[in-house]
Design an enzyme around this catalytic site. Structure first.
Site, PDB file in Angstrom:
ATOM      1  CG  ASP A   1      40.070  39.890  35.349  1.00 31.37           C
ATOM      2  OD1 ASP A   1      41.232  40.352  35.352  1.00 31.37           O
ATOM      3  OD2 ASP A   1      39.225  40.192  34.490  1.00 31.37           O
TER       4      ASP A   1
ATOM      5  N   GLY B   1      45.127  44.176  38.815  1.00 28.92           N
ATOM      6  CA  GLY B   1      45.675  45.454  38.347  1.00 28.92           C
ATOM      7  C   GLY B   1      44.770  46.606  38.743  1.00 28.92           C
TER       8      GLY B   1
ATOM      9  CD1 TRP C   1      41.689  45.341  45.621  1.00 27.84           C
ATOM     10  CD2 TRP C   1      43.919  45.664  45.673  1.00 27.84           C
ATOM     11  NE1 TRP C   1      42.077  45.440  46.942  1.00 27.84           N
ATOM     12  CE2 TRP C   1      43.436  45.634  47.010  1.00 27.84           C
ATOM     13  CE3 TRP C   1      45.280  45.845  45.453  1.00 27.84           C
ATOM     14  CZ2 TRP C   1      44.278  45.782  48.114  1.00 27.84           C
ATOM     15  CZ3 TRP C   1      46.118  45.994  46.557  1.00 27.84           C
ATOM     16  CH2 TRP C   1      45.604  45.971  47.868  1.00 27.84           C
TER      17      TRP C   1
ATOM     18  CG  HIS D   1      49.918  40.462  40.205  1.00 27.59           C
ATOM     19  ND1 HIS D   1      48.698  40.199  39.609  1.00 27.59           N
ATOM     20  CD2 HIS D   1      50.653  41.124  39.268  1.00 27.59           C
ATOM     21  CE1 HIS D   1      48.709  40.679  38.377  1.00 27.59           C
ATOM     22  NE2 HIS D   1      49.879  41.256  38.141  1.00 27.59           N
TER      23      HIS D   1
ATOM     24  CG  LEU E   1      41.599  21.265  47.407  1.00 28.29           C
ATOM     25  CD1 LEU E   1      40.173  21.426  46.861  1.00 28.29           C
ATOM     26  CD2 LEU E   1      42.050  22.585  48.032  1.00 28.29           C
TER      27      LEU E   1
ATOM     28  NE  ARG F   1      36.855  37.378  33.624  1.00 26.97           N
ATOM     29  CZ  ARG F   1      37.586  37.321  32.546  1.00 26.97           C
ATOM     30  NH1 ARG F   1      37.351  36.412  31.641  1.00 26.97           N
ATOM     31  NH2 ARG F   1      38.559  38.176  32.336  1.00 26.97           N
TER      32      ARG F   1
ATOM     33  NE  ARG G   1      37.443  39.654  28.667  1.00 28.75           N
ATOM     34  CZ  ARG G   1      37.190  40.947  28.892  1.00 28.75           C
ATOM     35  NH1 ARG G   1      36.114  41.499  28.371  1.00 28.75           N
ATOM     36  NH2 ARG G   1      38.008  41.690  29.604  1.00 28.75           N
ATOM     37  CB  ILE G   2      35.189  31.604  29.214  1.00 27.31           C
ATOM     38  CG1 ILE G   2      34.867  31.377  27.751  1.00 27.31           C
ATOM     39  CG2 ILE G   2      33.976  31.402  30.074  1.00 27.31           C
ATOM     40  CD1 ILE G   2      34.462  29.938  27.460  1.00 27.31           C
TER      41      ILE G   2
HETATM   42  C1  FPP Z   1      44.458  38.932  36.818  1.00 23.47           C
HETATM   43  O1  FPP Z   1      44.407  40.289  37.201  1.00 23.47           O
HETATM   44  C2  FPP Z   1      45.462  38.216  37.577  1.00 23.47           C
HETATM   45  C3  FPP Z   1      46.600  37.632  37.087  1.00 23.47           C
HETATM   46  C4  FPP Z   1      46.984  37.664  35.659  1.00 23.47           C
HETATM   47  C5  FPP Z   1      47.558  36.962  37.972  1.00 23.47           C
HETATM   48  C6  FPP Z   1      46.920  36.063  39.004  1.00 23.47           C
HETATM   49  C7  FPP Z   1      47.934  35.750  40.017  1.00 23.47           C
HETATM   50  C8  FPP Z   1      47.743  35.780  41.341  1.00 23.47           C
HETATM   51  C9  FPP Z   1      46.466  36.025  42.019  1.00 23.47           C
HETATM   52  C10 FPP Z   1      48.952  35.526  42.156  1.00 23.47           C
HETATM   53  C11 FPP Z   1      48.944  34.297  42.960  1.00 23.47           C
HETATM   54  C12 FPP Z   1      48.515  33.073  42.312  1.00 23.47           C
HETATM   55  C13 FPP Z   1      48.832  31.852  42.765  1.00 23.47           C
HETATM   56  C14 FPP Z   1      48.207  30.673  42.141  1.00 23.47           C
HETATM   57  C15 FPP Z   1      49.781  31.642  43.871  1.00 23.47           C
HETATM   58  P1  FPP Z   1      44.833  41.392  36.151  1.00 23.47           P
HETATM   59  O2  FPP Z   1      46.269  41.698  36.369  1.00 23.47           O
HETATM   60  O3  FPP Z   1      44.482  40.936  34.767  1.00 23.47           O
HETATM   61  O4  FPP Z   1      43.921  42.577  36.612  1.00 23.47           O
HETATM   62  P2  FPP Z   1      43.318  43.745  35.692  1.00 23.47           P
HETATM   63  O5  FPP Z   1      42.398  43.102  34.699  1.00 23.47           O
HETATM   64  O6  FPP Z   1      42.596  44.590  36.685  1.00 23.47           O
HETATM   65  O7  FPP Z   1      44.488  44.453  35.068  1.00 23.47           O
END
Ligand code: FPP
Length: 232
Positions: A16, A19, A21, A33, A127, A179, A185-186
């Site tokens: 998490d 966004g 970041w 991402h 793995l 997390r 939260r889960i």
């Molecule tokens: C949560 O951050 C992240 C995601 C919904 C996407 C996760 C995807 C990646 C890390 C890309 C690569 C993954 C793989 C398996 C190749 P958020 O966007 O919810 O962040 P925020 O809560 O700060 O808005």
């Protein structure tokens, strides 16, 4: 290399904070991402080195389909691109790649990429890397209940039958859930499977989460006293 007396067999991560970041770096969300992919690479590599048997990543929830269309499409492209790009690496390192979730909503092309990746890496025995895509814990429980209603219409089934009907059949329940980004939260993740999982929440945002943060979480896990509801 760091050694641990008590390494978790299965580490799962709710990645998490991509966004936030991006926002902190004055960049568009998808850049978060992209940088998150670098963290995925670092943690997969570290898991291989450490001898962790199962690493699972919550990459896209059923609820995430409700994000702006542009972000959803970019994420789908990113998933397809990352999978293809990592194939040789997975084969070289004995990584079995598995995608779990509701695949009905994916494009035919993404589904065929996933099938190809899963087929080609099926013999990986170091793995198992599980990526949860279009997954939610409630969806998993519902699809298991539907299967069991057909297989055992008399209602005569127990917890092991239920666990076998979940999409994670054959994968041990997570020992450790990490997390990132500080949220406690889960979020509709593996609701059944996380029953006795140790949870470590870190403030670090996913794109900043690298090897040293992972080792810290493993060290924190090592200190935990797991009783599974019993008295020691
Ligand atoms: C949560 O951050 C992240 C995601 C919904 C996407 C996760 C995807 C990646 C890390 C890309 C690569 C993954 C793989 C398996 C190749 P958020 O966007 O919810 O962040 P925020 O809560 O700060 O808005």
């Amino acid at each position: 290399m760091e050694t641990f007396q008590n390494l978790p067999a299965h580490v799962s991560i709710i990645m998490d904070g991509n966004g936030r970041w991006a926002q902190r770096h004055s960049l568009p969300r998808f850049k978060g991402h992209y940088e998150g992919v670098e963290s995925v690479r670092a943690i997969v590599e570290c898991s291989c080195t450490m001898g962790i048997r199962y690493l699972s990543l919550f990459a896209f929830s059923e609820e995430n389909w409700n994000r702006p269309q542009d972000e959803v499409s970019r994420l789908m492209e990113l998933f397809a691109q990352c999978m293809k790009g990592e194939l040789d690496n997975f084969l070289k390192n004995g990584v079995r790649f598995v995608v779990l979730g509701n695949r009905e909503k994916f494009s035919a092309s993404l589904n065929s990429t996933i099938d190809e990746m899963m087929d080609k890496t099926a013999a990986g025995n170091k793995l198992t890397l599980v990526v949860f895509l279009s997954y939610s814990g409630k969806w998993d429980i519902l699809q298991a209940a539907r299967k069991l209603a057909v297989e055992h219409p008399d209602g005569n089934f127990g917890p092991d039958d239920f666990a076998s009907a979940l999409v994670t059949d054959g994968i041990p329940d997570p020992d450790l859930l990490i997390r990132t980004s500080g949220e406690m939260r889960i979020s509709n993740y593996m609701l059944w499977q996380l029953s006795y999982t140790e949870i470590v929440v870190v403030d670090t945002l996913w794109p900043d989460f690298r090897k040293s943060n992972f080792l810290d979480a493993l060290a924190e896990y090592e200190k935990r006293d797991r009783r599974f509801g019993k008295v020691k």
